[in-house]
Design an enzyme around this catalytic site. Sequence first.
Site, PDB file in Angstrom:
ATOM      1  N   LYS A  24       0.619  -1.145   0.114  1.00  0.00           N
ATOM      2  CA  LYS A  24      -0.101   0.059   0.037  1.00  0.00           C
ATOM      3  C   LYS A  24       0.928   1.266  -0.126  1.00  0.00           C
ATOM      4  O   LYS A  24       1.969   1.236   0.667  1.00  0.00           O
ATOM      5  CB  LYS A  24      -0.991   0.085   1.251  1.00  0.00           C
ATOM      6  CG  LYS A  24      -1.980   1.225   1.530  1.00  0.00           C
ATOM      7  CD  LYS A  24      -2.719   0.804   2.584  1.00  0.00           C
ATOM      8  CE  LYS A  24      -4.106   1.951   2.639  1.00  0.00           C
ATOM      9  NZ  LYS A  24      -4.703   1.701   4.069  1.00  0.00           N
ATOM     10  N   SER A  69      -9.885   1.826   2.784  1.00  0.00           N
ATOM     11  CA  SER A  69      -8.840   2.498   2.174  1.00  0.00           C
ATOM     12  C   SER A  69      -7.880   1.608   1.372  1.00  0.00           C
ATOM     13  O   SER A  69      -7.119   2.087   0.407  1.00  0.00           O
ATOM     14  CB  SER A  69      -8.282   3.602   2.839  1.00  0.00           C
ATOM     15  OG  SER A  69      -7.482   2.898   3.866  1.00  0.00           O
ATOM     16  N   SER A  80      -9.895  -0.622   7.073  1.00  0.00           N
ATOM     17  CA  SER A  80      -9.265  -0.430   5.741  1.00  0.00           C
ATOM     18  C   SER A  80      -8.685  -1.785   5.001  1.00  0.00           C
ATOM     19  O   SER A  80      -8.519  -1.652   4.021  1.00  0.00           O
ATOM     20  CB  SER A  80      -8.494   0.622   5.633  1.00  0.00           C
ATOM     21  OG  SER A  80      -9.326   1.633   5.648  1.00  0.00           O
TER      22      SER A  80
HETATM   23  N1  GLN Z   1     -13.245   4.052   6.618  1.00  0.00           N
HETATM   24  C1  GLN Z   1     -12.563   4.368   7.717  1.00  0.00           C
HETATM   25  C2  GLN Z   1     -12.217   5.801   7.744  1.00  0.00           C
HETATM   26  O1  GLN Z   1     -12.484   6.746   6.603  1.00  0.00           O
HETATM   27  C3  GLN Z   1     -11.376   3.662   7.982  1.00  0.00           C
HETATM   28  C4  GLN Z   1     -10.258   3.730   7.236  1.00  0.00           C
HETATM   29  C5  GLN Z   1      -9.043   2.982   7.734  1.00  0.00           C
HETATM   30  O2  GLN Z   1      -9.506   1.704   8.040  1.00  0.00           O
HETATM   31  N2  GLN Z   1      -8.008   3.474   7.358  1.00  0.00           N
HETATM   32  O3  GLN Z   1     -11.557   6.384   8.640  1.00  0.00           O
END
Ligand code: GLN
Length: 491
Positions: free
Chosen positions: A84, A159, A183
């Site tokens: 990532k 994400s 995410s």
């Molecule tokens: N969707 C969540 C957020 O926007 C989790 C994102 C994540 O785990 N990085 O914070």
Amino acid sequence: MSKLYRIGLRESRDLLRAGDIRAEDLTAACLARMDATEERLGALLARRGAEALEEARALDAARAAGRMPSVEEAPLWGVPVCIKDALTLRGVPCTAGSRILENFVPPYDAFAVKRLREAGAVILAKTNMDEFAMGSTTEHSAWHPTRNPWDTDRVPGGSSGGSAASVAACQCAGALGTDTGGSIRQPASLCGCVGLKPTYGRVSRYGLLAYASSFDQIGPMTRSVEDAALMLGVIAGYDERDSTCLDAPVPDYAAALAGADLRGVKLGLPREFFGHEALEPGVRKACGEAVDCARSLGAELVEVSLPHTEYAVAAYYVMASAEAGSNLARYDGVRYGHRTENPPTLEELYVRSRTEGFGEEVQRRILVGAYVLSSGYYDAYYRKAAQVRRLIRRDYDEALARCDALLAPVSPVTAWKLGEVHEPLQMYLMDVFTLSLNLAGLPGLALPVGFSGGLPVGMQLMGRALDEAALLRIGKSLAEALGTGGQAAPL
Ligand code: GLN
């Protein structure tokens, strides 16, 4: 030969070691797969095709010269992986999906990345992500959205949507993702692959561009549970450069899978998850079938309660935004990253650089973070959220004292269409089943359990601190019985 890219981590590792395939051919097959699919997916950012091929050739040459390291020394020898874009890889642009880090080339490897390289993995590319990991669809990348390989009109989740799409489409057999509020688990679930969010502190965050430091964890995304176990074993362990990293022994996760079965295993079903109004009927049905399957394999299913679940979304978005606001303060247009052209004053340099560099969602979180930490509102928001966090952890501790792990849906719905969810609050509510585990700091393993309307459905096993091995054992048995291990998207 041309289908080499479909082989999983563990199997390709074994074939490489046996000399049945060459590292160069495997890397070339994955790179060709990227060329064939990437235009439709947009899963990747920086790619390192030529360097990766060169590394693979060097491995083949080492093998020919009788200098192949032992499997213990290099458990991922010759295996192509992606990481990532929130993680640094020396000499390769790293943006965390943000324009503010355009042209940033890190001079060092993140701990987890270094571990992968030491284990012999060949890193092919950085994967796309929502800007600074804020989002649930990978539409909030500053560069381009990523699409779901099962249906390219739909989002891959986020994400870590780039990692999930890349793995599901067999561009690579494994990728690193990060999970702050779901995410890893949610995109894995929406793309039909496996994703493991380790216990907070299990994997060093050194070299991870921080979003919310008390939540962030790095973990593997793969097509099978075995492969996730293998990858976790490589990246887990103590690192003095992350003060929150746990100095706990790392079990041999892959070996722990031998003879796994579900007889006598006690699984808790959280009432607040299964009874949630947002849970789509098709997802509920696929999850119900997985529960029945676990029961038929000898698991004992008990209903448990996580009574503070309804406060998780609010508590998470308060705390994560507060931490994000602090973490992102370092991007000031002075030291690195984007800087505005010809600012009239120093203040304008900061304001314009940050306004131009950060996307809308990131700016929203910074504003929320500043608000909840301000002296007039700290007690009403941040302190309250921190109290709720403790209650949520207590809910989990009580539930997990009664069973070996909890079994629950990951996302209330299957992958939705790009652009379909555009209200921030509506998007945040999609995370209702993943956030509380991060608030509690506990591990979670998402695995595919079936389909609804032709789209993958995932479930998560949630467990006690540092008991990833139990989740992997249970997950392996369940995926095997359901026949969902190692599936690839029909792209
Ligand atoms: N969707 C969540 C957020 O926007 C989790 C994102 C994540 O785990 N990085 O914070």
